[in-house]
Scaffold this motif. Sequence first.
Motif, PDB file in Angstrom:
ATOM      1  N   SER A  43      23.477  30.303 -44.763  1.00 32.83           N
ATOM      2  CA  SER A  43      22.771  31.442 -44.093  1.00 32.83           C
ATOM      3  C   SER A  43      21.969  31.536 -44.495  1.00 32.83           C
ATOM      4  O   SER A  43      20.890  30.998 -43.086  1.00 32.83           O
ATOM      5  CB  SER A  43      24.148  32.719 -44.703  1.00 32.83           C
ATOM      6  OG  SER A  43      23.533  33.396 -43.880  1.00 32.83           O
ATOM      7  N   LEU A  46      20.103  28.591 -42.792  1.00 28.79           N
ATOM      8  CA  LEU A  46      20.096  28.374 -41.486  1.00 28.79           C
ATOM      9  C   LEU A  46      18.790  29.230 -41.057  1.00 28.79           C
ATOM     10  O   LEU A  46      18.510  28.995 -39.643  1.00 28.79           O
ATOM     11  CB  LEU A  46      21.777  28.674 -40.646  1.00 28.79           C
ATOM     12  CG  LEU A  46      22.741  27.931 -41.154  1.00 28.79           C
ATOM     13  CD1 LEU A  46      23.416  28.153 -40.824  1.00 28.79           C
ATOM     14  CD2 LEU A  46      21.589  26.278 -39.795  1.00 28.79           C
ATOM     15  N   GLN A  47      18.846  30.500 -42.016  1.00 27.93           N
ATOM     16  CA  GLN A  47      17.726  31.149 -41.245  1.00 27.93           C
ATOM     17  C   GLN A  47      16.376  30.808 -41.465  1.00 27.93           C
ATOM     18  O   GLN A  47      15.058  31.423 -40.048  1.00 27.93           O
ATOM     19  CB  GLN A  47      18.248  32.341 -41.874  1.00 27.93           C
ATOM     20  CG  GLN A  47      19.153  33.715 -41.547  1.00 27.93           C
ATOM     21  CD  GLN A  47      19.480  34.650 -42.982  1.00 27.93           C
ATOM     22  OE1 GLN A  47      19.140  34.724 -43.565  1.00 27.93           O
ATOM     23  NE2 GLN A  47      20.231  35.564 -42.439  1.00 27.93           N
ATOM     24  N   HIS A  51      17.466  30.448 -37.373  1.00 29.91           N
ATOM     25  CA  HIS A  51      19.165  30.389 -37.124  1.00 29.91           C
ATOM     26  C   HIS A  51      19.743  31.904 -37.340  1.00 29.91           C
ATOM     27  O   HIS A  51      18.786  32.253 -37.805  1.00 29.91           O
ATOM     28  CB  HIS A  51      20.220  29.917 -37.433  1.00 29.91           C
ATOM     29  CG  HIS A  51      21.453  29.396 -36.643  1.00 29.91           C
ATOM     30  ND1 HIS A  51      22.476  30.469 -37.309  1.00 29.91           N
ATOM     31  CD2 HIS A  51      21.800  29.132 -36.199  1.00 29.91           C
ATOM     32  CE1 HIS A  51      23.340  30.724 -36.891  1.00 29.91           C
ATOM     33  NE2 HIS A  51      23.766  29.773 -35.702  1.00 29.91           N
ATOM     34  N   GLY A  53      22.203  33.224 -38.756  1.00 30.34           N
ATOM     35  CA  GLY A  53      22.391  32.811 -39.737  1.00 30.34           C
ATOM     36  C   GLY A  53      24.598  33.842 -39.652  1.00 30.34           C
ATOM     37  O   GLY A  53      24.813  34.217 -39.092  1.00 30.34           O
ATOM     38  N   TRP A 233      28.395  22.468 -42.279  1.00 27.84           N
ATOM     39  CA  TRP A 233      26.747  22.410 -42.722  1.00 27.84           C
ATOM     40  C   TRP A 233      26.371  21.499 -41.491  1.00 27.84           C
ATOM     41  O   TRP A 233      25.898  22.104 -40.586  1.00 27.84           O
ATOM     42  CB  TRP A 233      25.923  22.330 -44.083  1.00 27.84           C
ATOM     43  CG  TRP A 233      25.051  21.546 -43.942  1.00 27.84           C
ATOM     44  CD1 TRP A 233      24.225  20.945 -43.889  1.00 27.84           C
ATOM     45  CD2 TRP A 233      23.634  22.567 -43.344  1.00 27.84           C
ATOM     46  NE1 TRP A 233      23.497  20.943 -43.899  1.00 27.84           N
ATOM     47  CE2 TRP A 233      22.712  21.638 -43.557  1.00 27.84           C
ATOM     48  CE3 TRP A 233      24.417  24.324 -43.212  1.00 27.84           C
ATOM     49  CZ2 TRP A 233      21.252  22.940 -43.839  1.00 27.84           C
ATOM     50  CZ3 TRP A 233      22.190  25.030 -43.446  1.00 27.84           C
ATOM     51  CH2 TRP A 233      21.182  23.993 -43.320  1.00 27.84           C
ATOM     52  N   PHE A 236      26.938  22.555 -38.017  1.00 31.75           N
ATOM     53  CA  PHE A 236      25.851  24.287 -37.717  1.00 31.75           C
ATOM     54  C   PHE A 236      24.624  22.924 -37.376  1.00 31.75           C
ATOM     55  O   PHE A 236      23.988  23.885 -36.606  1.00 31.75           O
ATOM     56  CB  PHE A 236      25.767  25.526 -38.712  1.00 31.75           C
ATOM     57  CG  PHE A 236      27.552  26.297 -38.570  1.00 31.75           C
ATOM     58  CD1 PHE A 236      26.385  26.979 -37.336  1.00 31.75           C
ATOM     59  CD2 PHE A 236      28.001  26.570 -39.131  1.00 31.75           C
ATOM     60  CE1 PHE A 236      27.438  28.129 -37.085  1.00 31.75           C
ATOM     61  CE2 PHE A 236      29.368  26.928 -38.507  1.00 31.75           C
ATOM     62  CZ  PHE A 236      28.677  28.278 -37.541  1.00 31.75           C
ATOM     63  N   ARG A 237      24.580  22.639 -38.644  1.00 32.11           N
ATOM     64  CA  ARG A 237      23.148  21.616 -38.362  1.00 32.11           C
ATOM     65  C   ARG A 237      23.320  20.602 -37.406  1.00 32.11           C
ATOM     66  O   ARG A 237      22.081  20.650 -36.580  1.00 32.11           O
ATOM     67  CB  ARG A 237      22.841  20.867 -39.440  1.00 32.11           C
ATOM     68  CG  ARG A 237      21.184  20.552 -39.564  1.00 32.11           C
ATOM     69  CD  ARG A 237      20.857  21.459 -40.121  1.00 32.11           C
ATOM     70  NE  ARG A 237      19.174  21.098 -40.563  1.00 32.11           N
ATOM     71  CZ  ARG A 237      18.017  20.621 -39.389  1.00 32.11           C
ATOM     72  NH1 ARG A 237      18.285  21.087 -38.239  1.00 32.11           N
ATOM     73  NH2 ARG A 237      16.719  20.242 -39.952  1.00 32.11           N
TER      74      ARG A 237
END
Length: 260
Positions: A43, A46-47, A51, A53, A233, A236-237
């Motif tokens: 998270s 991502l932030q 993103h 998170g 990951w 999301f990535r």
Amino acid sequence: METKIKAHFMAPELLSPTNTIAVCLIGAGGTGSQVLTALARMSHSLQALGHAGFQVSLWDDDVITEANRGRQLFAECEVGLTKASALITRSNRFFGTSWKAIEKPFNTATVKDRAVLYISCVDTAAARFEIAEVLSSISGQRHYSDFPRYWMDFGNGKDTGQVILSTIGSIEQPASKRYETVESLPFVTEEFAELLMQGDANDLPSCSLAESLERQDLFINGVLAQMGCSLLWQLFRNGMIIQRGIFLNLVNYVSQPLKL
């Protein structure tokens, strides 16, 4: 004619969400405690990439005992506390989050709020089938930002384990010339029901760390947690995956991906 590689593209609203993504982590033991830390790192990362998170709720009503120390991530001063509360308090202090501990079992009677992503780290097949029942009952209920999308299940024996990613319902896929897109990934309880029943662990509490290590090796939970969260990951990535799980044998140091 060239055979296309199968791929699953993540639900589009999760790529750049306005609000944090609701994550429900079920189980705060050997695997769940390490998945929580991985989610916090993910998270935060991502932030940093722009993103929103995650917003995590950790479900577990179990209390920390001396037998949990060593194989699970608990300190001497935490003995007697609930696992969920101890882990969430520690994670919030470290990462500056406001994640929540739910000191209840996860079942149809206790679940009120919805999440986008469900992650189970439970000991028994019965618990997984109960989770599947809850998720099946909410799969058609749309609540906008918390519309249920994915279920990732972690399971292991003494020195083997698996991580399986499923969709909750179907996820519309974009047109692709390169990939054969897959919109629905079956529940672990549907695809591997027999495997789950055969590998069902004894859920009686261990009286000591030594007894606990006879049931589950010291590092199986950590390795499995890292591999499973690496798959998450990638989703999301990169916004897509071509594998939906991993089978791990720590005795022979062999891992086998589960392709779509």
